[in-house]
Enzyme design. Structure first.
Site, PDB file in Angstrom:
ATOM      1  N   ASP A  49       0.888  -1.208   0.098  1.00  0.00           N
ATOM      2  CA  ASP A  49      -0.002   0.050  -0.232  1.00  0.00           C
ATOM      3  C   ASP A  49       0.913   1.287   0.144  1.00  0.00           C
ATOM      4  OD1 ASP A  49      -1.614  -2.127   0.327  1.00  0.00           O
ATOM      5  OD2 ASP A  49      -2.269  -1.327   2.629  1.00  0.00           O
ATOM      6  N   ASP A  66      -3.013   4.997  -2.411  1.00  0.00           N
ATOM      7  CA  ASP A  66      -2.415   3.648  -2.048  1.00  0.00           C
ATOM      8  C   ASP A  66      -1.826   3.079  -3.208  1.00  0.00           C
ATOM      9  OD1 ASP A  66      -3.194   4.128   0.576  1.00  0.00           O
ATOM     10  OD2 ASP A  66      -3.886   2.087   0.894  1.00  0.00           O
ATOM     11  N   HIS A  78      -7.927  -1.554  -2.978  1.00  0.00           N
ATOM     12  CA  HIS A  78      -6.824  -2.190  -3.594  1.00  0.00           C
ATOM     13  C   HIS A  78      -7.345  -3.203  -4.776  1.00  0.00           C
ATOM     14  CE1 HIS A  78      -5.003  -1.374   0.388  1.00  0.00           C
ATOM     15  NE2 HIS A  78      -4.943  -0.185  -0.377  1.00  0.00           N
ATOM     16  N   ASP A 116      -5.662  -5.789  -5.607  1.00  0.00           N
ATOM     17  CA  ASP A 116      -5.075  -7.511  -5.628  1.00  0.00           C
ATOM     18  C   ASP A 116      -5.801  -8.183  -5.069  1.00  0.00           C
ATOM     19  OD1 ASP A 116      -4.528  -6.032  -3.067  1.00  0.00           O
ATOM     20  OD2 ASP A 116      -2.471  -6.216  -3.124  1.00  0.00           O
ATOM     21  N   CYS A 143      -0.275  -7.797  -0.412  1.00  0.00           N
ATOM     22  CA  CYS A 143      -0.297  -6.963   0.141  1.00  0.00           C
ATOM     23  C   CYS A 143       0.910  -6.712   1.148  1.00  0.00           C
ATOM     24  CB  CYS A 143      -1.451  -6.594   1.336  1.00  0.00           C
ATOM     25  SG  CYS A 143      -3.168  -7.054   0.485  1.00  0.00           S
TER      26      CYS A 143
HETATM   27  O1  DAV Z   1     -10.601  -8.442  -0.552  1.00  0.00           O
HETATM   28  O2  DAV Z   1     -11.071  -7.120   1.056  1.00  0.00           O
HETATM   29  C1  DAV Z   1      -8.229  -6.498   0.650  1.00  0.00           C
HETATM   30  C2  DAV Z   1      -6.955  -6.128   0.049  1.00  0.00           C
HETATM   31  C3  DAV Z   1      -6.001  -5.283   0.758  1.00  0.00           C
HETATM   32  N1  DAV Z   1      -4.868  -4.989  -0.063  1.00  0.00           N
HETATM   33  C4  DAV Z   1     -10.607  -7.393   0.196  1.00  0.00           C
HETATM   34  C5  DAV Z   1      -9.370  -6.378  -0.058  1.00  0.00           C
END
Ligand code: DAV
Length: 372
Positions: free
Chosen positions: A115, A199, A248, A250, A355
């Site tokens: 992030d 981010d 995000h 990912d 992440c």
């Molecule tokens: O799927 O809740 C989480 C991603 C955090 N970088 C989710 C997103």
């Protein structure tokens, strides 16, 4: 200044799948449970608000912290066994209260490197984060970044957010999660367009083409900053997904090699021109199985789709959480080699395998993978 041995390629990464040589793996040492502020409420899952009310401003319960640490250490060992150089951030005491011109807060953790930092080519970019509890997170990486700079990398810090009240929509109904979801689906967010914020994990790198989404923490101002910063060598594509809590890319749209991208079935892509770009360029758009995530793991901040928050070591090896059996099988069926790691105890800290890392060096050059 110390003697500099410059190698412009000490930092080098253009996509998510070229052969990985060096990476940063985050830390939860010194992690603190954030206060349930208005902006954090739109991120923390309502079923865990009590946890944040109880522990806000305090260190995480010891057992959780130790298991989180172990998960990250497991990842370090797994990556080293695969021949990847692993670096770790400094330990920061996130319990210290800080006061700026506009607000007072304590910190969070330095577990989610993805992030905070983005690598594009030989440049490390520090994000312009939007949560007050993440204001000083970059500090954990400064020793590493200074070293990479001395060895030849470019180093940029995006304009730091003031995080004054103007950055947050003061009328956003944060206490009514259902209403928040409706507003988000209609294109209104807790973060305003007062100043650029982003981010790094809202951006996904495909060589010359970079996809980005407006999210809880990335605004259009931040996306425009990145577009101008990177200049004409890169195409920044803004993409929308059906997502009532976008945070995000990912766990939503995840490339696993040249020509193959995973799509989260709960959050389909809404932009036909983006889908067309992938299809016209002969990319396969593949739906992975649902994440299991053992029920004893409290997902304070995320969905179960952390199962697809994977890390590609190259186009053949994929690092996967060891308990996600359907996902492991799915990758085997695609002809990939899953490298499993016991990592689930990191999940409560807000992320998965992608992440918690930031690739520093992958063997590869800047390429186009699309017919634009
Ligand atoms: O799927 O809740 C989480 C991603 C955090 N970088 C989710 C997103």
């Amino acid at each position: 200044m110390a003697k500099m041995i410059k190698s412009p390629n000490i930092v080098n990464s253009f996509n998510e799948w070229d052969p990985l040589e060096e990476i940063i793996v985050g830390r939860v040492d010194g992690a603190v449970v954030p206060y349930l502020t208005r902006e954090f409420k739109t991120f923390a899952k309502p079923e865990y608000w009590e946890f944040f009310k109880q522990y806000g401003g305090k260190p995480y319960p010891k057992e959780m912290l130790n298991k989180g640490k172990e998960a990250l250490d497991n990842l370090q060992k797994t990556l080293e066994d695969e021949g990847v150089v692993v670096k770790r951030p400094e330990v920061i005491d996130f319990s210290k209260t800080y006061k700026t011109l506009y607000f007072e807060s304590c910190g969070f953790n330095s577990g989610n490197v993805r992030d905070c930092l983005m690598v594009i080519g030989n440049e490390i970019i520090e994000s312009s984060m939007a949560y007050r509890c993440r204001y000083f997170e970059f500090e954990a990486y400064r020793e590493l970044i200074k070293e990479y700079f001395k060895k030849g990398a470019k180093w940029t810090a995006a304009p730091k957010c003031s995080m004054s009240n103007e950055l947050y929509d003061q009328d956003f109904p944060v206490d009514d999660p259902k209403k928040c979801e409706e507003l988000i689906l209609s294109g209104r967010y807790i973060t305003t367009e007062f100043e650029p914020c982003f981010d790094a994990a809202d951006f996904t790198r495909f060589g010359r083409d970079i996809l980005v989404s407006r999210s809880l923490v990335t605004n259009n101002f931040g996306i425009e900053w990145m577009r101008r910063h990177l200049g004409p060598e890169y195409n920044i594509h803004v993409v929308r997904f059906l997502d009532n809590s976008p945070m995000h890319m990912d766990t939503t749209w995840v490339p696993i090699g040249e020509g193959r991208v995973l799509t989260c079935p709960d959050r389909p892509c809404l932009d036909k021109h983006i889908l067309d770009m992938f299809i016209r360029s002969k990319w396969e758009i593949i739906t992975p199985p649902a994440g299991l995530c053992p029920p004893e793991i409290p997902l304070h901040l995320t969905s179960r789709w952390l199962s697809m928050n994977i890390l590609m070591l190259d186009e053949n090896r994929v690092v996967v959480e060891a308990s996600e059996e359907p996902t492991i099988k799915f990758f085997k069926n695609l002809g990939l080699k899953p490298i499993t790691v016991d990592f689930k105890h990191f999940f409560p800290f807000g992320g998965g395998l992608h992440c918690s890392t930031c690739d520093i060096r992958r063997k590869g050059t800047l390429k186009s993978y699309f017919i634009n």
